[in-house]
Enzyme design. Structure first.
Site, PDB file in Angstrom:
ATOM      1  N   TYR A  68      25.665  59.640  34.882  1.00  0.00           N
ATOM      2  CA  TYR A  68      26.592  58.595  34.473  1.00  0.00           C
ATOM      3  C   TYR A  68      28.031  59.108  34.423  1.00  0.00           C
ATOM      4  CZ  TYR A  68      23.008  55.120  33.954  1.00  0.00           C
ATOM      5  OH  TYR A  68      22.022  54.219  34.250  1.00  0.00           O
ATOM      6  N   ARG A  71      29.169  58.861  37.897  1.00  0.00           N
ATOM      7  CA  ARG A  71      29.447  57.481  38.281  1.00  0.00           C
ATOM      8  C   ARG A  71      30.719  56.992  37.618  1.00  0.00           C
ATOM      9  NH1 ARG A  71      24.411  53.832  37.308  1.00  0.00           N
ATOM     10  NH2 ARG A  71      25.737  52.306  38.353  1.00  0.00           N
ATOM     11  N   GLN A 101      26.196  41.622  37.765  1.00  0.00           N
ATOM     12  CA  GLN A 101      25.151  42.626  37.503  1.00  0.00           C
ATOM     13  C   GLN A 101      25.775  44.023  37.518  1.00  0.00           C
ATOM     14  OE1 GLN A 101      21.356  41.603  39.942  1.00  0.00           O
ATOM     15  NE2 GLN A 101      23.072  40.593  40.964  1.00  0.00           N
ATOM     16  N   HIS A 119      24.340  43.368  32.830  1.00  0.00           N
ATOM     17  CA  HIS A 119      23.685  44.678  32.821  1.00  0.00           C
ATOM     18  C   HIS A 119      24.487  45.707  32.044  1.00  0.00           C
ATOM     19  CE1 HIS A 119      21.081  43.705  36.601  1.00  0.00           C
ATOM     20  NE2 HIS A 119      20.626  43.143  35.497  1.00  0.00           N
ATOM     21  N   CYS A 149      24.026  58.414  12.633  1.00  0.00           N
ATOM     22  CA  CYS A 149      22.595  58.730  12.409  1.00  0.00           C
ATOM     23  C   CYS A 149      22.137  59.983  13.135  1.00  0.00           C
ATOM     24  CB  CYS A 149      21.731  57.536  12.849  1.00  0.00           C
ATOM     25  SG  CYS A 149      21.732  57.285  14.629  1.00  0.00           S
ATOM     26  N   GLY A 186      27.219  39.470  47.264  1.00  0.00           N
ATOM     27  CA  GLY A 186      26.924  40.901  47.263  1.00  0.00           C
ATOM     28  C   GLY A 186      25.775  41.329  46.383  1.00  0.00           C
ATOM     29  N   ASN A 212      27.029  37.456  51.981  1.00  0.00           N
ATOM     30  CA  ASN A 212      26.305  38.723  52.119  1.00  0.00           C
ATOM     31  C   ASN A 212      26.149  38.993  53.608  1.00  0.00           C
ATOM     32  OD1 ASN A 212      24.310  40.818  52.067  1.00  0.00           O
ATOM     33  ND2 ASN A 212      23.691  40.121  50.022  1.00  0.00           N
ATOM     34  N   PRO A 213      26.396  40.247  54.057  1.00  0.00           N
ATOM     35  CA  PRO A 213      26.194  40.509  55.489  1.00  0.00           C
ATOM     36  C   PRO A 213      24.724  40.440  55.900  1.00  0.00           C
ATOM     37  CG  PRO A 213      26.767  42.542  54.320  1.00  0.00           C
ATOM     38  CD  PRO A 213      26.921  41.427  53.355  1.00  0.00           C
TER      39      PRO A 213
HETATM   40  P1  OAD Z   1      21.810  46.070  45.715  1.00  0.00           P
HETATM   41  O1  OAD Z   1      22.225  47.439  46.108  1.00  0.00           O
HETATM   42  O2  OAD Z   1      20.371  45.759  45.452  1.00  0.00           O
HETATM   43  O3  OAD Z   1      22.265  45.026  46.834  1.00  0.00           O
HETATM   44  C1  OAD Z   1      23.581  45.060  47.310  1.00  0.00           C
HETATM   45  C2  OAD Z   1      23.736  43.824  48.178  1.00  0.00           C
HETATM   46  O4  OAD Z   1      25.082  43.766  48.609  1.00  0.00           O
HETATM   47  C3  OAD Z   1      22.861  43.842  49.428  1.00  0.00           C
HETATM   48  O5  OAD Z   1      22.254  42.565  49.602  1.00  0.00           O
HETATM   49  C4  OAD Z   1      23.863  44.120  50.564  1.00  0.00           C
HETATM   50  O6  OAD Z   1      23.494  43.444  51.768  1.00  0.00           O
HETATM   51  C5  OAD Z   1      25.113  43.506  50.000  1.00  0.00           C
HETATM   52  N1  OAD Z   1      26.375  44.085  50.471  1.00  0.00           N
HETATM   53  C6  OAD Z   1      26.627  45.363  50.825  1.00  0.00           C
HETATM   54  N2  OAD Z   1      27.929  45.496  51.163  1.00  0.00           N
HETATM   55  C7  OAD Z   1      28.512  44.259  50.984  1.00  0.00           C
HETATM   56  C8  OAD Z   1      29.825  43.737  51.138  1.00  0.00           C
HETATM   57  N3  OAD Z   1      30.844  44.511  51.549  1.00  0.00           N
HETATM   58  N4  OAD Z   1      30.035  42.417  50.862  1.00  0.00           N
HETATM   59  C9  OAD Z   1      29.024  41.623  50.452  1.00  0.00           C
HETATM   60  N5  OAD Z   1      27.753  42.059  50.276  1.00  0.00           N
HETATM   61  C10 OAD Z   1      27.509  43.369  50.536  1.00  0.00           C
HETATM   62  O7  OAD Z   1      22.700  45.702  44.443  1.00  0.00           O
HETATM   63  P2  OAD Z   1      22.454  44.538  43.419  1.00  0.00           P
HETATM   64  O8  OAD Z   1      21.898  43.313  44.073  1.00  0.00           O
HETATM   65  O9  OAD Z   1      23.691  44.366  42.635  1.00  0.00           O
HETATM   66  O10 OAD Z   1      20.198  46.763  37.868  1.00  0.00           O
HETATM   67  O11 OAD Z   1      21.341  45.174  42.464  1.00  0.00           O
HETATM   68  C11 OAD Z   1      20.989  44.421  41.323  1.00  0.00           C
HETATM   69  C12 OAD Z   1      20.546  45.377  40.272  1.00  0.00           C
HETATM   70  O12 OAD Z   1      19.552  46.265  40.794  1.00  0.00           O
HETATM   71  C13 OAD Z   1      21.615  46.305  39.767  1.00  0.00           C
HETATM   72  O13 OAD Z   1      22.447  45.676  38.837  1.00  0.00           O
HETATM   73  C14 OAD Z   1      20.741  47.333  39.064  1.00  0.00           C
HETATM   74  C15 OAD Z   1      19.639  47.477  40.054  1.00  0.00           C
HETATM   75  O14 OAD Z   1      18.411  47.605  39.427  1.00  0.00           O
HETATM   76  C16 OAD Z   1      20.294  47.546  36.728  1.00  0.00           C
HETATM   77  O15 OAD Z   1      20.907  48.592  36.740  1.00  0.00           O
HETATM   78  C17 OAD Z   1      19.580  47.000  35.564  1.00  0.00           C
END
Ligand code: OAD
Length: 247
Positions: A68, A71, A101, A119, A149, A186, A212-213
């Site tokens: 973390y 990150r 998220q 999140h 604590c 995204g 989304n691409p």
């Molecule tokens: P993901 O990494 O699962 O998905 C990223 C999405 O963004 C994919 O569908 C890609 O196609 C799309 N993408 C990539 N580059 C892009 C761009 N320049 N413009 C638009 N879209 C683009 O990430 P999340 O869907 O956010 O949860 O993942 C959801 C959750 O999964 C996260 O919040 C995390 C993880 O478990 C927790 O940490 C609880």
């Protein structure tokens, strides 16, 4: 016959109350890796899903804490991109409920006034007993202990298997109910319950634009799928919508 993109733009121009749902894809252009991107450098041998869990932190608090810290440094060095700024401009013209998220702070730094972070937040900390921890942690190689604590301090993000913050969930649910249009940007729509917000919006019959691409499991439920990058699509889509006369 208006192409889908023009119809999506017209629908956005007309809506006054807009739900925006974002995922890691909107921060990709800011060089913040998406959740399912392969990890880089030192962290290449780990999967995010194996580090972002209470069990991983219990097993090796230093390792998870250092991930973390890595990150956090990555996000500190990142800048909001044109997608973040376009959403901030939308919020100046319409009633926007931005549900993300993402745990980075790029929406806030990009000017979005009110971010519902379902999140949690990367730069927040609290101890294992839930006490907020406000002291600076930048540069710490190990998790500090709670002043109240003595329990270990952990990042204020939702880990796999944990429930989402109740207040954020309630705000997101009410935003879904009030929306006249939803913009889903995204996200792979793989992780629940966050993925459910887009589905609930679509079930209400309001226009839903997915940016989304790639195609996602949600794509068949979207009214319009604009297949492109958020940092390119959003400035054009929002710019045109805000120039159009709202009927
Ligand atoms: P993901 O990494 O699962 O998905 C990223 C999405 O963004 C994919 O569908 C890609 O196609 C799309 N993408 C990539 N580059 C892009 C761009 N320049 N413009 C638009 N879209 C683009 O990430 P999340 O869907 O956010 O949860 O993942 C959801 C959750 O999964 C996260 O919040 C995390 C993880 O478990 C927790 O940490 C609880």
């Amino acid at each position: 016959m208006l192409a889908a993109y023009e119809r999506a733009t017209a629908a956005l121009a007309k809506a006054q109350n807009v739900l925006v749902l974002t995922g890691a894809g909107i921060s990709a252009a800011s060089d913040v890796p998406t959740f399912r991107d392969a990890q880089t450098g030192l962290w290449a041998k780990y999967r995010a899903e194996d580090l972002a869990t209470p069990e991983a932190f219990a097993r090796d608090p230093n390792l998870v804490w250092q991930w973390y810290q890595w990150r956090r440094q990555l996000v500190r060095e990142a800048q909001p991109n044109a997608g973040h700024y376009a959403l901030a401009s939308l919020a100046q013209a319409k009633a926007v409920s931005l549900v993300t998220q993402n745990v980075d702070d790029l929406h806030q730094r990009g000017g979005s006034p009110d971010v519902i972070a379902v999140h949690g937040a990367l730069f927040d900390n609290h101890c294992l007993n839930g006490h907020a921890y406000q002291a600076e942690t930048d540069g710490l190689e190990s998790p500090p202990e709670c002043a109240q604590c003595g329990a270990l301090v952990r990042p204020g993000v939702v880990w796999f298997g944990e429930s989402l913050p109740e207040h954020a969930l309630q705000r997101a649910d009410s935003a879904v109910r009030m929306a006249e249009l939803a913009l889903v940007v995204g996200t792979s729509s793989l992780v629940w319950p966050a993925a459910g917000f887009a589905e609930s919006a679509a079930a209400r019959g309001i226009p839903v634009i997915e940016v989304n691409p790639q195609a996602t499991p949600f794509s068949p439920q979207a009214t319009y799928h604009v297949r492109g990058l958020a940092e390119q699509v959003l400035p054009a889509l929002i710019g045109t919508a805000l120039e159009s006369p709202t009927t």
